[in-house]
Design an enzyme around this catalytic site. Sequence first.
Site, PDB file in Angstrom:
ATOM      1  N   SER A  59      43.560  55.174  22.747  1.00 44.07           N
ATOM      2  CA  SER A  59      42.867  56.251  23.466  1.00 44.07           C
ATOM      3  C   SER A  59      41.607  55.877  24.099  1.00 44.07           C
ATOM      4  CB  SER A  59      42.757  57.436  22.802  1.00 44.07           C
ATOM      5  OG  SER A  59      41.977  58.599  23.405  1.00 44.07           O
ATOM      6  N   HIS A  60      40.329  56.625  23.891  1.00 38.01           N
ATOM      7  CA  HIS A  60      38.932  56.342  24.554  1.00 38.01           C
ATOM      8  C   HIS A  60      38.425  55.021  23.905  1.00 38.01           C
ATOM      9  CE1 HIS A  60      38.862  58.752  21.026  1.00 38.01           C
ATOM     10  NE2 HIS A  60      37.747  58.685  20.754  1.00 38.01           N
ATOM     11  N   ASP A  85      44.915  61.128  28.643  1.00 37.77           N
ATOM     12  CA  ASP A  85      44.910  62.450  28.286  1.00 37.77           C
ATOM     13  C   ASP A  85      43.736  63.227  28.142  1.00 37.77           C
ATOM     14  OD1 ASP A  85      43.941  61.049  26.191  1.00 37.77           O
ATOM     15  OD2 ASP A  85      45.505  61.569  24.771  1.00 37.77           O
ATOM     16  N   ARG A  86      42.523  62.486  28.578  1.00 34.76           N
ATOM     17  CA  ARG A  86      40.933  63.262  28.295  1.00 34.76           C
ATOM     18  C   ARG A  86      40.748  63.631  29.664  1.00 34.76           C
ATOM     19  NH1 ARG A  86      37.452  61.819  23.137  1.00 34.76           N
ATOM     20  NH2 ARG A  86      39.053  61.749  21.598  1.00 34.76           N
ATOM     21  N   LYS A  91      51.780  55.185  18.185  1.00 34.57           N
ATOM     22  CA  LYS A  91      51.848  56.661  17.996  1.00 34.57           C
ATOM     23  C   LYS A  91      53.174  56.874  18.235  1.00 34.57           C
ATOM     24  CE  LYS A  91      50.109  59.792  20.503  1.00 34.57           C
ATOM     25  NZ  LYS A  91      49.335  60.938  21.391  1.00 34.57           N
ATOM     26  N   ARG A 108      45.244  53.726  14.314  1.00 35.22           N
ATOM     27  CA  ARG A 108      44.341  52.783  15.338  1.00 35.22           C
ATOM     28  C   ARG A 108      43.616  51.814  14.574  1.00 35.22           C
ATOM     29  NH1 ARG A 108      42.197  57.883  19.238  1.00 35.22           N
ATOM     30  NH2 ARG A 108      44.283  58.511  19.918  1.00 35.22           N
ATOM     31  N   GLU A 127      40.449  71.121  23.488  1.00 33.81           N
ATOM     32  CA  GLU A 127      39.667  70.934  22.616  1.00 33.81           C
ATOM     33  C   GLU A 127      38.191  70.545  23.121  1.00 33.81           C
ATOM     34  OE1 GLU A 127      41.627  68.706  19.098  1.00 33.81           O
ATOM     35  OE2 GLU A 127      42.322  67.767  20.936  1.00 33.81           O
ATOM     36  N   GLU A 128      37.199  70.535  22.125  1.00 36.14           N
ATOM     37  CA  GLU A 128      35.963  70.133  22.581  1.00 36.14           C
ATOM     38  C   GLU A 128      35.845  68.564  22.900  1.00 36.14           C
ATOM     39  OE1 GLU A 128      34.488  67.674  20.597  1.00 36.14           O
ATOM     40  OE2 GLU A 128      36.259  68.007  19.190  1.00 36.14           O
ATOM     41  N   ASP A 164      40.358  59.064  30.199  1.00 36.34           N
ATOM     42  CA  ASP A 164      40.109  58.210  29.202  1.00 36.34           C
ATOM     43  C   ASP A 164      41.277  57.109  29.375  1.00 36.34           C
ATOM     44  OD1 ASP A 164      42.019  59.542  28.248  1.00 36.34           O
ATOM     45  OD2 ASP A 164      41.422  59.428  26.303  1.00 36.34           O
ATOM     46  N   ASP A 195      43.993  56.377  27.923  1.00 31.28           N
ATOM     47  CA  ASP A 195      45.487  56.593  28.018  1.00 31.28           C
ATOM     48  C   ASP A 195      45.626  57.921  28.942  1.00 31.28           C
ATOM     49  OD1 ASP A 195      44.155  58.001  26.043  1.00 31.28           O
ATOM     50  OD2 ASP A 195      46.202  58.389  25.017  1.00 31.28           O
ATOM     51  N   ARG A 223      31.046  63.736  12.342  1.00 34.05           N
ATOM     52  CA  ARG A 223      30.814  64.614  13.711  1.00 34.05           C
ATOM     53  C   ARG A 223      30.009  65.984  13.201  1.00 34.05           C
ATOM     54  NH1 ARG A 223      33.473  61.680  17.152  1.00 34.05           N
ATOM     55  NH2 ARG A 223      35.805  61.344  17.031  1.00 34.05           N
ATOM     56  N   THR A 231      41.472  69.954  14.287  1.00 34.11           N
ATOM     57  CA  THR A 231      41.591  68.924  15.394  1.00 34.11           C
ATOM     58  C   THR A 231      42.843  68.124  15.458  1.00 34.11           C
ATOM     59  OG1 THR A 231      39.222  69.001  15.221  1.00 34.11           O
ATOM     60  CG2 THR A 231      40.184  67.054  16.019  1.00 34.11           C
ATOM     61  N   LYS A 269      47.789  66.765  25.810  1.00 42.40           N
ATOM     62  CA  LYS A 269      46.505  66.985  26.680  1.00 42.40           C
ATOM     63  C   LYS A 269      46.630  66.003  27.941  1.00 42.40           C
ATOM     64  CE  LYS A 269      43.014  64.379  24.077  1.00 42.40           C
ATOM     65  NZ  LYS A 269      43.590  64.003  23.061  1.00 42.40           N
TER      66      LYS A 269
HETATM   67  C1  G16 Z   1      42.777  62.475  19.417  1.00 44.19           C
HETATM   68  C2  G16 Z   1      43.521  63.719  19.287  1.00 44.19           C
HETATM   69  C3  G16 Z   1      42.639  65.066  19.454  1.00 44.19           C
HETATM   70  C4  G16 Z   1      41.307  64.907  18.978  1.00 44.19           C
HETATM   71  C5  G16 Z   1      40.583  63.653  19.057  1.00 44.19           C
HETATM   72  C6  G16 Z   1      39.374  63.323  18.322  1.00 44.19           C
HETATM   73  O1  G16 Z   1      42.529  62.456  20.796  1.00 44.19           O
HETATM   74  O2  G16 Z   1      44.614  63.875  20.001  1.00 44.19           O
HETATM   75  O3  G16 Z   1      43.248  66.257  19.257  1.00 44.19           O
HETATM   76  O4  G16 Z   1      40.405  66.027  19.069  1.00 44.19           O
HETATM   77  O5  G16 Z   1      41.445  62.666  18.697  1.00 44.19           O
HETATM   78  O6  G16 Z   1      39.625  63.409  16.842  1.00 44.19           O
HETATM   79  P1  G16 Z   1      38.792  62.905  15.808  1.00 44.19           P
HETATM   80  O7  G16 Z   1      37.569  64.016  16.024  1.00 44.19           O
HETATM   81  O8  G16 Z   1      39.309  63.033  14.767  1.00 44.19           O
HETATM   82  O9  G16 Z   1      38.051  61.617  16.052  1.00 44.19           O
HETATM   83  P2  G16 Z   1      42.661  61.062  21.679  1.00 44.19           P
HETATM   84  O10 G16 Z   1      42.275  61.239  23.074  1.00 44.19           O
HETATM   85  O11 G16 Z   1      41.704  59.984  20.879  1.00 44.19           O
HETATM   86  O12 G16 Z   1      43.852  60.690  21.410  1.00 44.19           O
END
Ligand code: G16
Length: 545
Positions: A113-114, A282-283, A126, A22, A364-365, A278, A280, A498, A345, A377
């Site tokens: 993603s987000h 998945d969230r 990815k 990213r 996941e959180e 979000d 893409d 975090r 994570t 997800k």
């Molecule tokens: C990705 C991963 C998740 C992870 C998240 C946050 O999600 O697929 O497993 O929990 O990033 O990661 P980090 O805490 O390292 O920023 P996504 O939705 O961004 O693809």
Amino acid sequence: MQITTYDTTPYDDQKPGTSGLRKKVKVFQQPGYLENFVQSIFNSLEDFHGKILVVGGDGRYFNRQAIQTIIKMTAAAGFGELIIGQGGLLSTPAVSHLIRKYAAFGGIVLSASHNPGGPDEDFGIKYNVSNGGPAPEKFTDALYANTRIINNYRIAAIDDIDLDTLGELDIDGLKIRIIDSVADYAELMANIFDFDLIRQSIAAGLITLKFDAMHAITGPYAKHILEEVLGAAPGSVFNAVPLEDFGGGHPDPNLAHAHELADLLLGDHPPVFGAASDGDGDRNMVMGAHIFVTPSDSLAIMAANAKLIPAYAQGISGVARSMPTSQAVDRVAVKLNLPCYETPTGWKFFGNLLDAGKITLCGEESFGSGSDHVREKDGLWAVLFWLNLIARKRQSVADIVHEHWQTYGRDIYCRHDYEAVDSDTANAIVERLRSQLATLSGETLGGGYTVKYADEFCYHDPVDGSVSSNQGIRIGFTNGSRIVFRLSGTGTVGATLRIYLECYERDASKCHQDAQIALAELIAIAEQLSEIKKRSGRNEPSVIT
Ligand code: G16
């Protein structure tokens, strides 16, 4: 097919993070940057000639250009067939499903993603493997090594493809299929959930809902499934048209960024159910009238009630959560006598457990949950799970959550993010924490928090034996509370620190406290140990979720 080989030199910043590469769009627009990375993916693969590759993205700025480049490189590399979502659009879970359904060799997901989109914002890429899931670390390490030594890439001389017209093309033996982005995924969902029951509950007015697609990829999926198939009122899905810049918004489904939804659900006359997803898809964020469900609680509630959902009615094999996710699901696992796994994570770490049948549900959180139906997800899946649950239990979201706390107690939880911190400062903070680990056990901090353990999480994959170390700093207390510190692997500016905080409340009458208040002492201990505010010069976290 005429193929041209171009000389190139490596970029030194193409190490995949938590979920692929990213970067700012402008970084991807540098000459050869995208090509180097895509060629390095192909250079890391074996035996794919003549096989299928799925390609799609969340529609953000640069999606279409990147797909045209990838088509030409895929043709040059010798794949046999490309499956592409119409308009270049596919949600991340939809890519995962298509790889599995059509027994593809793999897939390329274009998304950050987000993270926000637009010419000055973020882009990402990815690679997903044949089980439909993100490539494991072994692959991304090899890929990174290839980005460091690449000296050429190959492009086939073919015209740009019309991505908007459904149908099949044959270009010198390469089959290209432009498919409906929604149809296969919608069919999968109908096979998991009780659509008739949800439809009846909506028709009877027992469920009213609002879904904020945040001008991102789930708009077309949610419009079709929630409004056209399940009969939710027109307009129930809003911000439904995917835009290259997400309408200037930040497509991150949490209370800070999905504020339009939050205002509706926490305001006067809320619908029964609210959700957002979000960039893409998945969230997910789940809300009910006057209540926000934390992702950790959502996972625990899903696990506790899985038997009410047709696809899981025969029982689930086990559950898993990422290490910083609250321990709420662990309590369900104990009660239901289910195996429960703690992974680093990154969704990729669930892949082996799902493939081996050791788990059925995981989450996941970071607003992610899913099951063995795909290997990503899945935001809309979580939304449909909740709708099915509400329809079956005939209870409000708040009643379902409170009943859960009554049975299991509440893991009061929150995450504080410090974004765009200077990287050297962030690394020094982590080093400071690391240096204290050996001596913290047994110490009492704050007004009576005695440290039970202090370590750095290291994961031993029970399926393939691989070891992933340095996956976050954990400080656990004798009363069950926990503080976790991690550097994010998905940011694109500086470092994001975090802090994950949780404490456990067994007494149901005390479960309704505000999380920031209940966690105030742990928040102070976290600052005492890390000195994040002091060292970064920040007064407060950038985002609290
Ligand atoms: C990705 C991963 C998740 C992870 C998240 C946050 O999600 O697929 O497993 O929990 O990033 O990661 P980090 O805490 O390292 O920023 P996504 O939705 O961004 O693809």
